[in-house]
Design a protein around this motif. Sequence first.
Motif, PDB file in Angstrom:
ATOM      1  N   GLN A  48      53.708  41.788  40.720  1.00 49.35           N
ATOM      2  CA  GLN A  48      54.413  40.892  41.639  1.00 49.35           C
ATOM      3  C   GLN A  48      55.814  41.420  41.904  1.00 49.35           C
ATOM      4  N   SER A  87      44.199  30.501  45.611  1.00 44.03           N
ATOM      5  CA  SER A  87      45.080  29.364  45.356  1.00 44.03           C
ATOM      6  C   SER A  87      46.171  29.290  46.421  1.00 44.03           C
ATOM      7  N   GLY A  97      50.202  41.756  35.683  1.00 47.07           N
ATOM      8  CA  GLY A  97      48.962  41.185  35.162  1.00 47.07           C
ATOM      9  C   GLY A  97      47.808  42.138  35.352  1.00 47.07           C
ATOM     10  N   LEU A 130      48.573  36.360  37.069  1.00 50.27           N
ATOM     11  CA  LEU A 130      49.902  35.947  37.538  1.00 50.27           C
ATOM     12  C   LEU A 130      49.902  34.479  37.961  1.00 50.27           C
ATOM     13  N   ASN A 131      49.155  33.656  37.250  1.00 49.52           N
ATOM     14  CA  ASN A 131      49.060  32.215  37.499  1.00 49.52           C
ATOM     15  C   ASN A 131      48.488  31.873  38.869  1.00 49.52           C
ATOM     16  N   GLN A 132      47.751  32.800  39.451  1.00 50.08           N
ATOM     17  CA  GLN A 132      47.089  32.557  40.735  1.00 50.08           C
ATOM     18  C   GLN A 132      45.597  32.861  40.583  1.00 50.08           C
ATOM     19  N   THR A 133      44.806  32.261  41.469  1.00 54.96           N
ATOM     20  CA  THR A 133      43.351  32.466  41.448  1.00 54.96           C
ATOM     21  C   THR A 133      42.971  33.475  42.525  1.00 54.96           C
ATOM     22  N   TRP A 134      42.138  34.444  42.141  1.00 53.61           N
ATOM     23  CA  TRP A 134      41.797  35.550  43.030  1.00 53.61           C
ATOM     24  C   TRP A 134      40.294  35.787  43.047  1.00 53.61           C
ATOM     25  N   CYS A 155      52.777  41.588  46.523  1.00 50.90           N
ATOM     26  CA  CYS A 155      52.162  42.231  45.361  1.00 50.90           C
ATOM     27  C   CYS A 155      51.764  43.669  45.668  1.00 50.90           C
ATOM     28  N   THR A 201      41.907  34.530  37.151  1.00 52.21           N
ATOM     29  CA  THR A 201      43.326  34.154  37.223  1.00 52.21           C
ATOM     30  C   THR A 201      44.196  35.285  36.710  1.00 52.21           C
ATOM     31  N   THR A 247      43.289  42.444  34.505  1.00 51.10           N
ATOM     32  CA  THR A 247      42.086  41.795  34.002  1.00 51.10           C
ATOM     33  C   THR A 247      40.880  42.681  34.274  1.00 51.10           C
ATOM     34  N   LYS A 271      56.840  40.810  36.246  1.00 53.40           N
ATOM     35  CA  LYS A 271      55.566  40.103  36.288  1.00 53.40           C
ATOM     36  C   LYS A 271      54.438  41.092  36.572  1.00 53.40           C
TER      37      LYS A 271
END
Length: 332
Positions: A329, A261, A200, A228-232, A269, A226, A202, A198
Amino acid sequence: MAPKPGAEWSTALSHLVLGVVSLHAAVSTAECTNGHLMCAGCFIHLLADARLKEEQATCPNCRCEISKSLCCRNLAVEKAVSELPSECGFCLRQFPRSLLERHQKEECQDRTACCSLLFGAQSVSDVPASPRVTQCKYKRIGCPWHGPFHELTVHEAACAHPTKTGSELMEILDGMDQSHRKEMQLYNSIFSLLSFEKIGYTEVQFRPYRTDDFITRLYYETPRFTVLNQTWVLKARVNDSERNPNLSCKRTLSFQLLLKSKVTAPLECSFLLLKGPYDDVRISPVIYHFVFTNESNETDYVPLPIIDSVECNKLLAAKNINLRLFLFQIQK
């Protein structure tokens, strides 16, 4: 000593093209709307100072507003400056500015030479002796001598390192190996992270804000994103939020990563920030590690590993700071 022919003329012209802030004439210039000149470095410094003080940057001569969109380059002045004589810092001879860098790096016989990587320097580029470091044949056994290039041959003939005992050389080599291992450990860690399942990344854009204190302070924050399907969210501050960073010549940025989130289990991480695809800021990669939970959802502020204060000023002078975030992750 009588001045050389043309020396007075070139000196007068140098003063004409000197920026009001500059202590030297730079090849790259910026010109305000009224025609006053600034070297590129001083222009960036003025924009960074204005950002820190929450003021509109102004020309130090006429006080008109300046910005990257309002100012332009003056190619005629830049061409004239490139032909002005400038003194070599090693041999003290005069050369046109357009040829000075090549002379100092490749031709000057009086440039500082270095016999090896000095302790504390991980590479040749870290040794501040000269634009180009010349190494002697005993560099791999740790001789710390450095001096003028024309003295290098004399030094090598009398260098004591070839006569050192085996135990003395082992101690020197251990120190050099330790620096090399640290550098290799970083690269091995990055390659190891790239094998994770995993991963990610951005592009993130830090936008400037001010605190609500009586004396406001500058800080940066990104919009939510977003990965790794999480909000940061990322936050950054200047000189660890010291009271008047605009009065300091040394400027740094630090940042923290916040998980917005909710998670059902601890999220371990590794993360690092690098320059964006269209920026020229120099950042040394540093890997940070944190375990996020609902109770502990933000990291401490950690240094943004930019090279020096000049690079920091480049970021502060920009409208926004654009970087690239990588998140890895760690699976249990």
